[in-house]
Design a protein around this motif. Sequence first.
Motif, mmCIF file in Angstrom:
data_model
loop_
_atom_site.group_PDB
_atom_site.id
_atom_site.type_symbol
_atom_site.label_atom_id
_atom_site.label_comp_id
_atom_site.label_asym_id
_atom_site.label_seq_id
_atom_site.Cartn_x
_atom_site.Cartn_y
_atom_site.Cartn_z
ATOM 1 N N ALA A 41 28.872 -26.153 -19.977
ATOM 2 C CA ALA A 41 27.782 -25.334 -20.520
ATOM 3 C C ALA A 41 27.488 -24.125 -19.653
ATOM 4 O O ALA A 41 26.824 -23.189 -20.108
ATOM 5 N N MET A 42 27.969 -24.110 -18.416
ATOM 6 C CA MET A 42 27.745 -22.979 -17.513
ATOM 7 C C MET A 42 28.735 -21.846 -17.716
ATOM 8 O O MET A 42 28.583 -20.767 -17.126
ATOM 9 N N ILE A 288 34.203 -25.376 -10.563
ATOM 10 C CA ILE A 288 33.699 -24.023 -10.789
ATOM 11 C C ILE A 288 34.443 -23.074 -9.862
ATOM 12 O O ILE A 288 34.500 -23.320 -8.653
ATOM 13 N N ILE A 289 35.052 -22.040 -10.416
ATOM 14 C CA ILE A 289 35.544 -20.939 -9.585
ATOM 15 C C ILE A 289 34.343 -20.038 -9.366
ATOM 16 O O ILE A 289 33.979 -19.224 -10.205
ATOM 17 N N ALA A 320 41.460 -20.449 -17.564
ATOM 18 C CA ALA A 320 40.171 -21.107 -17.357
ATOM 19 C C ALA A 320 39.834 -22.001 -18.548
ATOM 20 O O ALA A 320 39.401 -23.153 -18.383
ATOM 21 N N ARG A 321 40.045 -21.497 -19.760
ATOM 22 C CA ARG A 321 39.770 -22.303 -20.947
ATOM 23 C C ARG A 321 40.742 -23.467 -21.063
ATOM 24 O O ARG A 321 40.350 -24.594 -21.368
ATOM 25 N N LEU A 322 42.014 -23.203 -20.818
ATOM 26 C CA LEU A 322 43.042 -24.229 -20.953
ATOM 27 C C LEU A 322 42.797 -25.389 -19.999
ATOM 28 O O LEU A 322 43.002 -26.555 -20.344
ATOM 29 N N THR A 326 35.101 -23.677 -15.155
ATOM 30 C CA THR A 326 34.060 -22.667 -15.320
ATOM 31 C C THR A 326 34.236 -21.576 -14.276
ATOM 32 O O THR A 326 34.597 -21.857 -13.123
ATOM 33 N N THR A 327 34.005 -20.328 -14.665
ATOM 34 C CA THR A 327 34.274 -19.187 -13.784
ATOM 35 C C THR A 327 33.040 -18.299 -13.659
ATOM 36 O O THR A 327 32.277 -18.138 -14.619
#
Length: 559
Positions: A41-42, A288-289, A320-322, A326-327
Motif C-alpha cells: 500500500a506504500m 522497500i527501496i 519493482a512491480r514484478l 516498494t520504491t
Amino acid sequence: MLGRLLSLALAAAFALAVPAGVQAAPKSQAAPKSAEAAVAAMQPGWNLGNTFDATGADETSWGNPRVTPELLAGLRAQGFRSIRIPVTWSQHLGPAPDYTIDPAALARLAEVVGWALDDGLYVMINIHHDSWLWINSMPADHDTVLARYNAIWRQVAAKFRAASPRLVLESVNEPQFAAGGDDAALLNELNTSFHGIVRGSGGGNAKRLLVLPTLHTSADQAYLDQLSGTFTALSDPNLIATVHYYGYWPFSVNVAGGYRFDATAQQDLLGTFQRVRDTFVARGIPVIIGEYGLLGFDRSTGTIEQGEKLKFFELFGYQARLNRVTTMLWDNGQHLDRTALTWRDPELYGQLSSGWRTRSGTAASDLVFNAAAAPVTAKTITLNLNGTGFAGLYLGRAALRRGVDYSLSGDQLTLTGGLLTRLLKDRAYGVKSTLSVRFNRGVPWRLDVISYDTPVLSAATGTTDAFSLPAAFNGDRLATMTATYADGSNAGPHGWTPYKEYDAAFSPDYAANGIKLTPGFFAEVNDGSPVTLTFIFWSGATVTYQVTRAGNAVTGTAG
C-alpha cells in the motif's frame, strides 16, 4: 480549516496537471493487515530530501522551503502513497547523558508527520546523516555512540507511540563504520537495540512497522545475508528490509564509458531485484527501496542523456512491480519544485508514474541525427517494445502514414527519406522536429530529429581554476570525453579509465558555446605533459583537442 481547504484546492489543481491515467492515492486511514499488505500500500513513495535531514539550523538550511500541507496534498494527488522523511538529529541534541532532543524541532517534525498521516499517506522517519556524522565512529567509541543512538529512539518512540499505524520507523540510513570493528555485528547491535526500544515503548509501537537496513543499504548478497540473520533472530512479523539503488555506478554518474543504459547497466539492475526478491520477498519479508535515482542527479539531471535515463526508469519500475518491491524516489529538490509545485522534468515524471501501472515501449535512442551537409536518407531505429504493441508514429497530433512516412519490420522502425526531408526543412542546426512513437500502453517515446555537422573546437588559454574551450556544437550533443597522455596512459581523475566523469571533470555549456574543464580535472593532470582529449558526441562524431598545464596556466589547441 483554511489550510485544509487550500490543500484540497491544490490537490484538485495537481490532478489536472498529471499525465493521463495517474490517479490520486486513496486517502485511506485503515490500519495495515500485515507488513506485506502495508508495504504494497506504500507504493509508490517519495523522499522529502534535504529538508529535515539538513545539518543546518532548520529544514530550510539546504535551500528547500518549509513543508506545507499543500505540498503533501499535491504529492498524493499525483499518485504517491508514502513519504519518507529523513531526519538528521545531531544539531538538535542536548549534551550527554540525556541527549535531549530540542522540543521545538521534535514538535515541528510531528506537525509535518501529522499532516501527512491526516492526508492518508504512509510516513517513514529515521536517523539519517548521523550515520556518517557520528554513528560511524562506533568501533572506537562504542558506548557513547550506542547511548546517543538509544537516547534518540527512546524519545522518538515516546513521541509517536500513539501515532497512526501508517507511521513507519527506520533504524538508520546508510549505516557505515570506520575501520577497526566488525561492521556486521555493529549494525546488528543497532538494529536490535532499535527494535527493543520501540517495541518496549508500548502503545502503537508494540506492533508498528519497523524498517531495518543492510550495511550501506547495499543489495550485495553478503549484506543481504547479514540482515537476513537479524530478521531470523528477531522473529518479528512486522519488520521490513530496506536497500537503496542508484544504478550501476559508471552509468549512474556517466564515467568509464557508462553513458548508455547498456547490457551491463541493465544486468546490475536486474541482479539487484533478483537478490532482494530471493533473500526476503520470497520468504514473506517485504522490501522497500528507500532511495532510488541516479547519482549524477546530485550535480545535474542532464548528466545522463534523456533517453538513456528514461530507459533506466522504465525497467526499474517494471522490476519493482514484478518483484513486489516498494520504491521511494530520492528527491532533494532537483525533481519536484516545491515552490511552484511542478516537476522540473515532466517527461521523467511521466515515465515514473506510468511505471507504477504498466510497461512502456522505448527505443535504442531518442535522437535521430542527420548531417546537414549530406543528402537526406532513411533512418532506422530499433524499438524496445517491452511487451507492448506498436500503435503508430505521430507528429504532434497527426498520425503519420505507414508505408509513406515510415515502415515497421519487427522491432525496426524506418523513417523514410521523404519524411525526413520534410521534417528537416532548411537544414539549420538543432532539433527540427519531434516525433512520438506510441504504443498500446505506457507513455510514448519521443524522437528528436536533429540537423548537425561535426562540432568544431578552437584554441584557448585559461587557468586550472577556470578553463573553457570554445566549441561550435553545430547541433550535436556531447556524450563523454576521454583523456590520455602521449604514451597512451590515462590522464586526469579516475586514472583506471580514459573516460572522465561528466560534470565532475568536464561539462558542455551549449548556451555559451564552450566545454568547461574543472579544477578537479586539472588537479590530477601532470604538469607540462600534453593531454589529448577526445570528445565523443551522440551523433557518433569524435573530435580531439590537446590541453597542457603549466602550473596554474592552461593552453588548449584543436586537432
